[in-house]
Design a protein around this motif. Structure first.
Motif, PDB file in Angstrom:
ATOM      1  N   GLU A  60       0.862  -1.143  -0.041  1.00  0.00           N
ATOM      2  CA  GLU A  60      -0.066   0.046   0.001  1.00  0.00           C
ATOM      3  C   GLU A  60       0.911   1.306  -0.013  1.00  0.00           C
ATOM      4  N   ASP A  61       2.211   1.178   0.186  1.00  0.00           N
ATOM      5  CA  ASP A  61       3.000   2.312   0.249  1.00  0.00           C
ATOM      6  C   ASP A  61       3.650   2.619  -1.132  1.00  0.00           C
ATOM      7  N   ILE A  62       3.611   1.463  -1.984  1.00  0.00           N
ATOM      8  CA  ILE A  62       3.986   1.766  -3.207  1.00  0.00           C
ATOM      9  C   ILE A  62       3.553   2.472  -4.192  1.00  0.00           C
ATOM     10  N   ASP A  63       3.780   3.996  -4.492  1.00  0.00           N
ATOM     11  CA  ASP A  63       2.770   4.563  -5.450  1.00  0.00           C
ATOM     12  C   ASP A  63       3.995   5.085  -6.416  1.00  0.00           C
ATOM     13  N   GLN A  64       3.947   5.503  -7.720  1.00  0.00           N
ATOM     14  CA  GLN A  64       4.887   5.600  -8.655  1.00  0.00           C
ATOM     15  C   GLN A  64       5.889   6.750  -8.464  1.00  0.00           C
ATOM     16  N   ASP A  65       5.566   7.624  -7.328  1.00  0.00           N
ATOM     17  CA  ASP A  65       6.442   8.835  -7.135  1.00  0.00           C
ATOM     18  C   ASP A  65       7.482   8.104  -6.183  1.00  0.00           C
ATOM     19  N   TYR A  66       7.064   7.165  -5.314  1.00  0.00           N
ATOM     20  CA  TYR A  66       7.717   6.677  -4.274  1.00  0.00           C
ATOM     21  C   TYR A  66       8.873   5.859  -4.975  1.00  0.00           C
ATOM     22  N   LEU A  67       8.410   5.087  -5.903  1.00  0.00           N
ATOM     23  CA  LEU A  67       9.245   4.219  -6.693  1.00  0.00           C
ATOM     24  C   LEU A  67      10.137   4.912  -7.522  1.00  0.00           C
ATOM     25  N   ASP A  68       9.734   5.822  -8.334  1.00  0.00           N
ATOM     26  CA  ASP A  68      10.625   6.569  -9.179  1.00  0.00           C
ATOM     27  C   ASP A  68      11.795   7.231  -8.356  1.00  0.00           C
ATOM     28  N   ASP A  69      11.439   7.857  -7.145  1.00  0.00           N
ATOM     29  CA  ASP A  69      12.479   8.429  -6.171  1.00  0.00           C
ATOM     30  C   ASP A  69      13.458   7.405  -5.837  1.00  0.00           C
ATOM     31  N   LEU A  70      12.925   5.967  -5.511  1.00  0.00           N
ATOM     32  CA  LEU A  70      13.633   4.935  -5.120  1.00  0.00           C
ATOM     33  C   LEU A  70      14.598   4.464  -5.925  1.00  0.00           C
ATOM     34  N   LYS A  71      14.183   4.482  -7.308  1.00  0.00           N
ATOM     35  CA  LYS A  71      15.073   3.984  -8.240  1.00  0.00           C
ATOM     36  C   LYS A  71      16.259   4.647  -8.269  1.00  0.00           C
ATOM     37  N   LYS A  72      16.218   6.183  -7.949  1.00  0.00           N
ATOM     38  CA  LYS A  72      17.435   7.226  -8.106  1.00  0.00           C
ATOM     39  C   LYS A  72      18.317   6.834  -6.757  1.00  0.00           C
ATOM     40  N   SER A  73      17.925   6.247  -6.018  1.00  0.00           N
ATOM     41  CA  SER A  73      18.598   5.991  -4.669  1.00  0.00           C
ATOM     42  C   SER A  73      19.585   4.704  -4.832  1.00  0.00           C
ATOM     43  N   PRO A  74      20.351   4.446  -3.799  1.00  0.00           N
ATOM     44  CA  PRO A  74      21.111   3.329  -3.682  1.00  0.00           C
ATOM     45  C   PRO A  74      20.564   2.147  -3.549  1.00  0.00           C
ATOM     46  N   VAL A  75      19.222   1.943  -3.357  1.00  0.00           N
ATOM     47  CA  VAL A  75      18.520   0.843  -2.904  1.00  0.00           C
ATOM     48  C   VAL A  75      18.372   0.056  -4.190  1.00  0.00           C
ATOM     49  N   ASN A  76      18.796  -1.359  -4.213  1.00  0.00           N
ATOM     50  CA  ASN A  76      18.664  -2.114  -5.496  1.00  0.00           C
ATOM     51  C   ASN A  76      18.083  -3.466  -5.275  1.00  0.00           C
ATOM     52  N   ARG A  77      17.488  -3.420  -4.103  1.00  0.00           N
ATOM     53  CA  ARG A  77      16.732  -4.789  -4.014  1.00  0.00           C
ATOM     54  C   ARG A  77      15.490  -4.596  -3.210  1.00  0.00           C
ATOM     55  N   LEU A  78      14.280  -5.136  -3.461  1.00  0.00           N
ATOM     56  CA  LEU A  78      13.084  -4.781  -2.995  1.00  0.00           C
ATOM     57  C   LEU A  78      12.598  -6.026  -2.294  1.00  0.00           C
ATOM     58  N   SER A  79      11.976  -5.997  -1.195  1.00  0.00           N
ATOM     59  CA  SER A  79      11.258  -7.240  -0.766  1.00  0.00           C
ATOM     60  C   SER A  79      10.044  -6.736  -0.228  1.00  0.00           C
ATOM     61  N   ILE A  80       8.973  -7.298  -1.096  1.00  0.00           N
ATOM     62  CA  ILE A  80       7.647  -6.597  -0.855  1.00  0.00           C
ATOM     63  C   ILE A  80       6.699  -7.717  -0.300  1.00  0.00           C
ATOM     64  N   GLY A  81       5.865  -7.295   0.917  1.00  0.00           N
ATOM     65  CA  GLY A  81       5.111  -8.050   1.717  1.00  0.00           C
ATOM     66  C   GLY A  81       3.648  -8.276   0.968  1.00  0.00           C
ATOM     67  N   ILE A  82       3.720  -9.352   0.239  1.00  0.00           N
ATOM     68  CA  ILE A  82       2.492  -9.551  -0.428  1.00  0.00           C
ATOM     69  C   ILE A  82       1.457 -10.351   0.520  1.00  0.00           C
ATOM     70  N   GLN A  83       2.125 -11.421   1.023  1.00  0.00           N
ATOM     71  CA  GLN A  83       1.472 -12.496   2.016  1.00  0.00           C
ATOM     72  C   GLN A  83       0.514 -13.336   1.371  1.00  0.00           C
ATOM     73  N   SER A  84      -0.406 -12.990   0.576  1.00  0.00           N
ATOM     74  CA  SER A  84      -1.308 -13.800  -0.141  1.00  0.00           C
ATOM     75  C   SER A  84      -1.942 -13.047  -1.276  1.00  0.00           C
ATOM     76  N   TRP A  85      -2.389 -13.819  -2.413  1.00  0.00           N
ATOM     77  CA  TRP A  85      -3.105 -13.113  -3.391  1.00  0.00           C
ATOM     78  C   TRP A  85      -4.500 -13.129  -3.324  1.00  0.00           C
ATOM     79  N   ARG A  86      -5.167 -13.483  -1.995  1.00  0.00           N
ATOM     80  CA  ARG A  86      -6.515 -13.747  -1.918  1.00  0.00           C
ATOM     81  C   ARG A  86      -6.923 -12.647  -0.901  1.00  0.00           C
ATOM     82  N   ASP A  87      -8.068 -11.898  -1.213  1.00  0.00           N
ATOM     83  CA  ASP A  87      -8.590 -11.167   0.033  1.00  0.00           C
ATOM     84  C   ASP A  87      -9.022 -11.765   1.177  1.00  0.00           C
ATOM     85  N   ASP A  88      -9.671 -12.751   0.917  1.00  0.00           N
ATOM     86  CA  ASP A  88     -10.153 -13.393   2.269  1.00  0.00           C
ATOM     87  C   ASP A  88      -8.833 -13.563   3.452  1.00  0.00           C
ATOM     88  N   ASP A  89      -7.636 -13.900   3.110  1.00  0.00           N
ATOM     89  CA  ASP A  89      -6.314 -14.241   3.678  1.00  0.00           C
ATOM     90  C   ASP A  89      -6.043 -12.751   4.315  1.00  0.00           C
TER      91      ASP A  89
END
Ligand SMILES: C[S@@+](CC[C@H](N)C(=O)[O-])C[C@H]1O[C@@H](n2cnc3c(N)ncnc32)[C@H](O)[C@@H]1O
Ligand code: SF4
Length: 377
Positions: free
Chosen positions: A98-127
């Motif tokens: 929920e924190d990943i909007d395009q502006d955030y990602l564009d800025d992040l891409k210019k930063s030294p961060v080069n690996r992302l770990s995204i907490g998806i947890q499940s692809w099901r809304d019930d879970d």
């Protein structure tokens, strides 16, 4: 080469399963006060890993994506003036979808961060609802697609399986969806219900039933099978990567490589001792404002070192290195390992591969039981 872990202790909402130290910030001042204190800790502890080059930096939590990219860059910049950072470091940031909007990602891409770990947890809304996540499945999908389209090439996602109400069919659907994306790494954890969590309370009141042992084993087997079919190597019980994308930071924990942990509840290891900071952001910040770090420490005697080595190495594809065992724990340690492993090798749960002892696929299913038999008391 060593690593640095930074624990960002804030979340906007608390997930029902989570036992990691986290708190909801009362105001933006809490976050800036913490950042200042954490950088003070970084300054005070430069002697912890004397002269070691830092190969990896992992910003985890909590929810690090609650920090602005500007703040993250400032933290990384400050670390590079205090520590010797490798010229090609692995720098990971944990992100909540929920924190990943395009502006955030564009800025992040210019930063030294080069690996992302995204907490998806499940692809099901019930879970997701049951876990009290802040995002929906479609938000997670959009976030991951956005991160991929922004040009991040080293993306990992987190999933949880073994959830109440889950079965192999549902889990298979989750895995199918997972491997349809161009991700390079997957961390898939079996749900644990820890004391103090909402799930724990629900279980105590009989409002939640854990899945059966049999179901757990089937879901784990399915995970290993589908990951392997998708070309992922299972380099640790819960971690899978495509060729060239094994997380250096994670592997270093399991290879006994030194690391410095900054922030409340963060652990550090330097080969001789393990220490962990106080898990209370208020006390942590107050102490650092007075120039002190509050922590507990455990010196590692030979028995503790042995147990730690077994616990961490046996969960990985690199297994127990018998030469290392003999060099570090003498003939006594070597004989102990050979003796204990005998019955597991006989039952096809472990195998001796040159000078290393590794779990077979069958052994991985009961890794905790096997590991506990190796513990020196
Ligand atoms: C420290 S958490 C932080 C990640 C990030 N804040 C998020 O929520 O997406 C790292 C991962 O551990 C896993 N995890 C945490 N508690 C767990 C539990 N009780 N059982 C299984 N997995 C768990 C989740 O997959 C989570 O993404
Ligand atoms: S799983 Fe992540 S977002 Fe949820 S409470 Fe734990 S650290 Fe916070």
């Amino acid at each position: 080469m060593a690593g640095i872990y930074i624990h960002i202790p804030f979340c906007k909402k608390l997930c029902h399963y989570c036992d990691f130290y986290h708190t909801i910030p009362a105001s933006p001042d809490d976050v800036s006060g913490f950042t200042k204190a954490m950088l003070k800790e970084a300054e005070l502890r430069t002697g912890y890993l004397p002269d070691e080059k830092i190969k990896t930096i992992y910003i985890g939590g909590g929810t690090p994506s609650l920090l602005s990219v500007r703040d993250l860059e400032y933290i990384l910049d400050r670390l590079s003036s205090l520590y010797i950072i490798d010229s090609d470091p692995e720098i990971t940031l944990e992100l909540n979808p929920e924190d990943i909007d395009q502006d955030y990602l564009d800025d992040l891409k210019k930063s030294p961060v080069n690996r992302l770990s995204i907490g998806i947890q499940s692809w099901r809304d019930d879970d997701l609802k049951m876990m009290n996540r802040r995002h929906t499945a479609s938000q997670a999908e959009n976030a991951l697609n956005r991160a991929l389209n922004t040009g991040f090439t080293n993306i990992s996602i987190d999933l949880i399986y073994g959830l109440p109400g889950m079965n192999t069919g549902i889990w298979e659907e989750n895995l199918k969806k997972t491997f349809s994306f161009n991700i390079k790494h997957l961390s898939a954890y079996h749900l644990t219900i820890d004391p103090g969590t909402v799930f724990w309370k629900m279980k105590e009141k009989g409002l939640m039933t854990e899945i059966s042992e049999e179901e757990s084993t089937s879901e784990f087997a399915l995970l290993a099978e589908k990951a392997s079919l998708a070309g992922f190597v299972q380099y640790e019980i819960s971690n899978f990567a495509l060729d060239g994308y094994i997380s250096i930071h994670n592997s270093n924990y399991w290879k006994q490589i030194n690391y410095l942990g900054l922030g409340p509840s963060a652990h550090s290891f330097n080969g001789y001792s393990r220490q962990w900071n106080i898990a209370d952001v208020g006390k942590y910040v107050n102490a650092l404002n007075k120039g002190t770090v509050l922590f507990d420490i455990e010196e590692l005697d030979n028995k503790k070192k042995f147990n730690e080595y077994i616990m961490t190495s046996l969960r990985t594809m690199w297994g127990i290195n018998l030469e290392y065992i003999e060099q570090t724990f003498d003939k006594e340690g070597y004989d102990f390992v050979i003796n204990i492993s005998g019955k597991f090798r006989e039952y096809g749960l472990m195998k001796l591969d040159k000078k290393t002892l590794v779990l077979t696929n069958q052994g991985k299913m009961i890794s905790d039981n096997i590991i506990s038999d190796f513990m020196m008391i």
